[in-house]
Scaffold this active site. Structure first.
Site, PDB file in Angstrom:
ATOM      1  CG  ASP A  43      -1.627   1.162   1.363  1.00  0.00           C
ATOM      2  OD1 ASP A  43      -2.202   1.765   0.207  1.00  0.00           O
ATOM      3  OD2 ASP A  43      -2.148   1.766   2.417  1.00  0.00           O
ATOM      4  CD  GLU A 103      -4.555   1.986  -3.164  1.00  0.00           C
ATOM      5  OE1 GLU A 103      -5.203   1.554  -2.181  1.00  0.00           O
ATOM      6  OE2 GLU A 103      -4.027   2.941  -2.853  1.00  0.00           O
ATOM      7  CG  ASP A 175      -0.644   3.116   6.553  1.00  0.00           C
ATOM      8  OD1 ASP A 175      -1.513   3.716   5.666  1.00  0.00           O
ATOM      9  OD2 ASP A 175      -0.202   3.617   7.303  1.00  0.00           O
TER      10      ASP A 175
END
Length: 193
Positions: A43, A103, A175
């Site tokens: 991420d 991502e 996170d």
């Protein structure tokens, strides 16, 4: 999502449009062999990059490691990029994942924010590219749909769902949960070519 996208989806859901096709073939997902091996989920963020190593054996999933690289505002952005690259390289060398999932770049209205996010992604993914580890990218909406079943799930819902699915003693920080969700999305939806 803009108005024209909403209209297209409405037509698609009503069965009046063939322009929108599902990104994943549901029948193929049911028939596919489960992903086997380790996945490094990323991420990306300049000052709070989430990372998670997921072990996949058949349809069993186990979190091996997760962490957040927290870098304060007193650390220069160039130094942050170097630290992101170093940590991802270290995790790749240590855990030897089969794939990396990250991502996808998301749409933001602020150019500076987009530039910072893109730089963080680049720093992380360059470590995988140098080591020739295949990288797969997923939109946040797709990750939430794969893990929670709802594309607008909150960070709290994601973290709690992951803790329940993987039998974690407690929910992960956001996170790390996002990184784990990205890895799990890959395990659940990846189709071998």
């Amino acid at each position: 999502m803009n108005k024209s996208s909403r209209k297209l989806w409405a037509k698609h859901l009503a069965g009046k449009s063939s322009k929108l096709k599902p990104s994943v073939d549901a029948k193929a997902l049911l028939k596919k062999e489960p992903f086997s091996g380790r996945i490094l989920g990323i991420d990306p963020s300049l000052r709070g990059c989430g990372l998670a190593i997921l072990e996949c054996e058949g349809r069993a999933y186990r979190l091996l490691h997760s962490e957040t690289l927290k870098l304060g505002s007193n650390v220069s952005s160039i130094t942050c990029l170097g630290k992101i690259h170093e940590l991802v390289a270290h995790l790749l060398d240590l855990w030897q994942p089969r794939h990396v999932s990250c991502e996808e770049t998301i749409y933001v209205q602020n150019f500076k924010t987009a530039q910072i996010m893109g730089s963080a992604r680049g720093a992380a993914l360059s470590a995988a590219a140098i080591r020739e580890v295949p990288v797969f990218e997923y939109a946040p909406l797709r990750v939430k749909q794969a893990v929670v079943g709802f594309g607008r799930a909150s960070k709290e819902q994601m973290s709690q769902t992951l803790a329940q699915m993987l039998g974690l003693p407690q929910a992960l920080p956001f996170d790390q949960a996002d990184a784990l969700a990205i890895a799990l999305c890959h395990a659940l939806t990846w189709l071998p070519e």
